[in-house]
Write a protein that holds these residues in place. Structure first.
Motif, PDB file in Angstrom:
ATOM      1  N   MET A  24       0.680  -1.222   0.063  1.00  0.00           N
ATOM      2  CA  MET A  24      -0.062   0.009  -0.112  1.00  0.00           C
ATOM      3  C   MET A  24       0.923   1.299   0.090  1.00  0.00           C
ATOM      4  O   MET A  24       0.610   2.162  -0.820  1.00  0.00           O
ATOM      5  CB  MET A  24      -0.931  -0.063   1.228  1.00  0.00           C
ATOM      6  N   LEU A  25       1.865   1.311   0.721  1.00  0.00           N
ATOM      7  CA  LEU A  25       2.719   2.416   0.771  1.00  0.00           C
ATOM      8  C   LEU A  25       3.450   2.633  -0.446  1.00  0.00           C
ATOM      9  O   LEU A  25       3.513   3.882  -0.988  1.00  0.00           O
ATOM     10  CB  LEU A  25       3.865   2.126   2.046  1.00  0.00           C
ATOM     11  N   GLU A  26       4.038   1.733  -1.151  1.00  0.00           N
ATOM     12  CA  GLU A  26       4.510   1.941  -2.579  1.00  0.00           C
ATOM     13  C   GLU A  26       3.549   2.227  -3.545  1.00  0.00           C
ATOM     14  O   GLU A  26       3.870   3.366  -4.227  1.00  0.00           O
ATOM     15  CB  GLU A  26       5.042   0.539  -2.985  1.00  0.00           C
ATOM     16  N   ASP A  27       2.173   1.896  -3.395  1.00  0.00           N
ATOM     17  CA  ASP A  27       1.331   2.460  -4.317  1.00  0.00           C
ATOM     18  C   ASP A  27       0.915   3.738  -4.069  1.00  0.00           C
ATOM     19  O   ASP A  27       0.547   4.464  -5.076  1.00  0.00           O
ATOM     20  CB  ASP A  27      -0.102   1.078  -4.512  1.00  0.00           C
ATOM     21  N   GLN A  28       0.631   3.969  -2.670  1.00  0.00           N
ATOM     22  CA  GLN A  28       0.348   5.464  -2.600  1.00  0.00           C
ATOM     23  C   GLN A  28       1.219   6.198  -2.974  1.00  0.00           C
ATOM     24  O   GLN A  28       0.906   7.509  -3.546  1.00  0.00           O
ATOM     25  CB  GLN A  28       0.059   5.457  -1.162  1.00  0.00           C
ATOM     26  N   ALA A  29       2.625   6.087  -2.710  1.00  0.00           N
ATOM     27  CA  ALA A  29       3.665   7.076  -3.062  1.00  0.00           C
ATOM     28  C   ALA A  29       3.686   7.235  -4.673  1.00  0.00           C
ATOM     29  O   ALA A  29       3.824   8.431  -5.136  1.00  0.00           O
ATOM     30  CB  ALA A  29       5.066   6.424  -2.658  1.00  0.00           C
ATOM     31  N   MET A  30       3.348   6.119  -5.378  1.00  0.00           N
ATOM     32  CA  MET A  30       3.478   6.356  -6.657  1.00  0.00           C
ATOM     33  C   MET A  30       2.218   6.926  -7.367  1.00  0.00           C
ATOM     34  O   MET A  30       2.208   7.793  -8.121  1.00  0.00           O
ATOM     35  CB  MET A  30       3.350   4.934  -7.404  1.00  0.00           C
ATOM     36  N   GLU A  31       1.014   6.736  -6.521  1.00  0.00           N
ATOM     37  CA  GLU A  31      -0.065   7.638  -7.102  1.00  0.00           C
ATOM     38  C   GLU A  31      -0.053   9.043  -6.577  1.00  0.00           C
ATOM     39  O   GLU A  31      -0.510  10.014  -7.522  1.00  0.00           O
ATOM     40  CB  GLU A  31      -1.336   6.815  -6.353  1.00  0.00           C
ATOM     41  N   SER A  32       0.707   9.198  -5.317  1.00  0.00           N
ATOM     42  CA  SER A  32       0.656  10.734  -5.337  1.00  0.00           C
ATOM     43  C   SER A  32       1.703  11.362  -5.807  1.00  0.00           C
ATOM     44  O   SER A  32       1.684  12.840  -5.825  1.00  0.00           O
ATOM     45  CB  SER A  32       0.402  10.795  -3.702  1.00  0.00           C
ATOM     46  N   GLN A  34       4.538  11.375  -4.335  1.00  0.00           N
ATOM     47  CA  GLN A  34       5.228  11.750  -3.166  1.00  0.00           C
ATOM     48  C   GLN A  34       6.436  10.743  -2.755  1.00  0.00           C
ATOM     49  O   GLN A  34       6.036   9.786  -3.106  1.00  0.00           O
ATOM     50  CB  GLN A  34       4.472  12.366  -1.718  1.00  0.00           C
ATOM     51  N   THR A  35       7.460  10.830  -1.959  1.00  0.00           N
ATOM     52  CA  THR A  35       8.313   9.941  -1.486  1.00  0.00           C
ATOM     53  C   THR A  35       7.476   9.123  -0.536  1.00  0.00           C
ATOM     54  O   THR A  35       6.495   9.477   0.183  1.00  0.00           O
ATOM     55  CB  THR A  35       9.744  10.576  -1.009  1.00  0.00           C
ATOM     56  N   ALA A  36       8.178   7.774  -0.281  1.00  0.00           N
ATOM     57  CA  ALA A  36       7.340   7.095   0.666  1.00  0.00           C
ATOM     58  C   ALA A  36       7.914   7.625   2.099  1.00  0.00           C
ATOM     59  O   ALA A  36       6.935   7.562   2.962  1.00  0.00           O
ATOM     60  CB  ALA A  36       8.055   5.484   0.721  1.00  0.00           C
ATOM     61  N   GLU A  37       8.738   8.105   2.123  1.00  0.00           N
ATOM     62  CA  GLU A  37       8.984   8.972   3.764  1.00  0.00           C
ATOM     63  C   GLU A  37       8.253   9.886   3.967  1.00  0.00           C
ATOM     64  O   GLU A  37       7.618  10.209   4.901  1.00  0.00           O
ATOM     65  CB  GLU A  37      10.499   9.575   3.488  1.00  0.00           C
ATOM     66  N   LYS A  41       5.589  10.013   7.075  1.00  0.00           N
ATOM     67  CA  LYS A  41       5.295  11.069   7.797  1.00  0.00           C
ATOM     68  C   LYS A  41       3.819  11.834   8.018  1.00  0.00           C
ATOM     69  O   LYS A  41       3.463  11.999   9.110  1.00  0.00           O
ATOM     70  CB  LYS A  41       6.269  12.391   7.349  1.00  0.00           C
ATOM     71  N   LYS A  42       2.984  11.695   6.778  1.00  0.00           N
ATOM     72  CA  LYS A  42       1.792  12.286   6.858  1.00  0.00           C
ATOM     73  C   LYS A  42       0.906  11.257   7.878  1.00  0.00           C
ATOM     74  O   LYS A  42       0.121  11.900   8.512  1.00  0.00           O
ATOM     75  CB  LYS A  42       1.172  12.316   5.481  1.00  0.00           C
ATOM     76  N   MET A  43       0.887   9.946   7.578  1.00  0.00           N
ATOM     77  CA  MET A  43       0.287   8.929   8.518  1.00  0.00           C
ATOM     78  C   MET A  43       0.917   9.112   9.660  1.00  0.00           C
ATOM     79  O   MET A  43      -0.017   8.811  10.678  1.00  0.00           O
ATOM     80  CB  MET A  43       0.759   7.600   7.595  1.00  0.00           C
ATOM     81  N   LEU A  44       2.103   9.337  10.346  1.00  0.00           N
ATOM     82  CA  LEU A  44       2.461   9.499  11.678  1.00  0.00           C
ATOM     83  C   LEU A  44       1.745  10.673  12.236  1.00  0.00           C
ATOM     84  O   LEU A  44       1.505  10.496  13.473  1.00  0.00           O
ATOM     85  CB  LEU A  44       4.069   9.554  11.737  1.00  0.00           C
ATOM     86  N   ARG A 140       5.632   1.336  14.003  1.00  0.00           N
ATOM     87  CA  ARG A 140       4.870   0.263  13.471  1.00  0.00           C
ATOM     88  C   ARG A 140       3.554   0.298  13.456  1.00  0.00           C
ATOM     89  O   ARG A 140       2.818  -0.244  12.691  1.00  0.00           O
ATOM     90  CB  ARG A 140       5.157  -1.099  14.730  1.00  0.00           C
ATOM     91  N   MET A 141       2.781   1.447  14.211  1.00  0.00           N
ATOM     92  CA  MET A 141       1.418   1.575  14.077  1.00  0.00           C
ATOM     93  C   MET A 141       1.238   2.190  12.778  1.00  0.00           C
ATOM     94  O   MET A 141       0.274   2.039  12.332  1.00  0.00           O
ATOM     95  CB  MET A 141       1.121   2.440  15.311  1.00  0.00           C
ATOM     96  N   VAL A 142       2.231   2.987  12.246  1.00  0.00           N
ATOM     97  CA  VAL A 142       2.196   3.626  10.965  1.00  0.00           C
ATOM     98  C   VAL A 142       2.011   2.509   9.914  1.00  0.00           C
ATOM     99  O   VAL A 142       1.157   2.465   8.891  1.00  0.00           O
ATOM    100  CB  VAL A 142       3.360   4.400  10.487  1.00  0.00           C
ATOM    101  N   ASP A 143       2.690   1.316  10.049  1.00  0.00           N
ATOM    102  CA  ASP A 143       2.461   0.121   9.118  1.00  0.00           C
ATOM    103  C   ASP A 143       0.969  -0.302   9.160  1.00  0.00           C
ATOM    104  O   ASP A 143       0.601  -0.746   8.076  1.00  0.00           O
ATOM    105  CB  ASP A 143       3.507  -0.944   9.577  1.00  0.00           C
TER     106      ASP A 143
END
Length: 295
Positions: A24-32, A34-37, A41-44, A140-143
């Protein structure tokens, strides 16, 4: 996204040998773009808001704007520590925390819609109580949140998450499924087990109507968040124990779509039926309307 169904999500995880959160993180970064980092950070930041709402709701008994609700989370939290509560501490805390966040929402506080404001307490209730029990760090909670996001993405794109469209099964049910599936991953379960947890959770809420008294996200929405958090814990335990959803989870989502589409409009957030349509529900609505007209 490289997936549209839960089956495709599980297949993508198997192919990449990655957990749901990573896919999900990889796909979200690709779609937005933005970088995965940056996405992490946004999810944190979102998780920080969730924890803040839990604390605010537990240690404050500020009533809602309507005056109908407030203080129940604080009462539950205290009861579980002063008496022999039926629920063990983890489940009791999950229930109290979920209600706490929902009460903050009702008092116009800041929450994260997961997936909606009406169901905003379930994921924080499950996540914060689990973090306290197992000692997981925020990273871990961000995951877990990315895993929950993937599951919610599938539900939203194949059924609905809005009570006005599909009843409370769409809001509370989706949140329970998201929380249960994410907790499975957090506890070391496989993507397939997370998917089964979603199906198990959704089956338990099929047909749940949306009947807010006076049209407010308070009665019965707040207590449903509390019960929903406990149900999510149960669904995660079932999946981790090897219990499978006999009806594939994607098919359960389709049933949720069918049931919600067939649901009378009086049971879809119109405050015309269900608990809102009871004599007491109508009396509360009339009194609130009268109070608003009084200068």
């Amino acid at each position: 996204m490289r997936f549209r169904t839960l089956a495709e999500l599980a297949q993508a995880c198997a192919k990449a040998n990655r957990p749901i959160s990573a896919v999900m993180l990889e796909d979200q970064a690709m779609e937005s773009g933005q970088t995965a980092e940056r996405e992490r950070k946004k999810m944190l930041d979102y998780y920080g808001i969730m924890k803040e709402a839990v604390r605010k709701g537990i240690y404050s008994d500020k009533p809602s704007r309507s005056g109908l609700t407030g203080g129940d989370a604080k009462r539950l939290h205290a009861y579980s520590r002063e008496h022999e509560a039926s629920l063990q501490p983890h489940a009791g805390d999950a229930m109290a925390y979920a209600i706490a966040v929902s009460e903050v929402n009702a008092s116009m506080g800041r929450v994260v819609a997961t997936p909606t404001a009406g169901s905003c307490g379930i994921i924080p209730g499950v996540f914060v109580s689990s973090q306290e029990r197992y000692g997981w760090d925020d990273d871990r909670m961000v995951d877990g949140l990315f895993c929950a996001g993937a599951l919610g993405y599938v539900i939203a794109n194949n059924a609905f998450i809005s009570g006005a469209e599909g009843g409370c099964q769409a809001e509370i049910g989706s949140a329970i499924g998201m929380a249960a599936g994410a907790l499975v991953e957090l506890k070391g379960g496989s993507p397939a087990q997370s998917v089964h947890a979603v199906g198990l959770a959704l089956k338990n809420t099929l047909g749940l109507i949306c009947d807010p008294v006076a049209g407010l996200v308070e009665i019965p929405c707040i207590v449903r968040n509390g019960f929903g958090a406990v149900t999510a814990l149960a669904a995660a335990d079932m999946a981790l124990a090897g219990v499978r959803s006999a009806i594939p989870s994607d098919e359960v989502i389709q049933v949720m779509l069918e049931v919600g589409s067939a649901m009378p409009s009086a049971h879809r957030e119109t405050a015309q039926g269900g608990l809102a349509g009871t004599p007491t529900g109508k009396r509360i609505a009339q009194q609130l309307a009268k109070d608003q007209r009084t200068p």
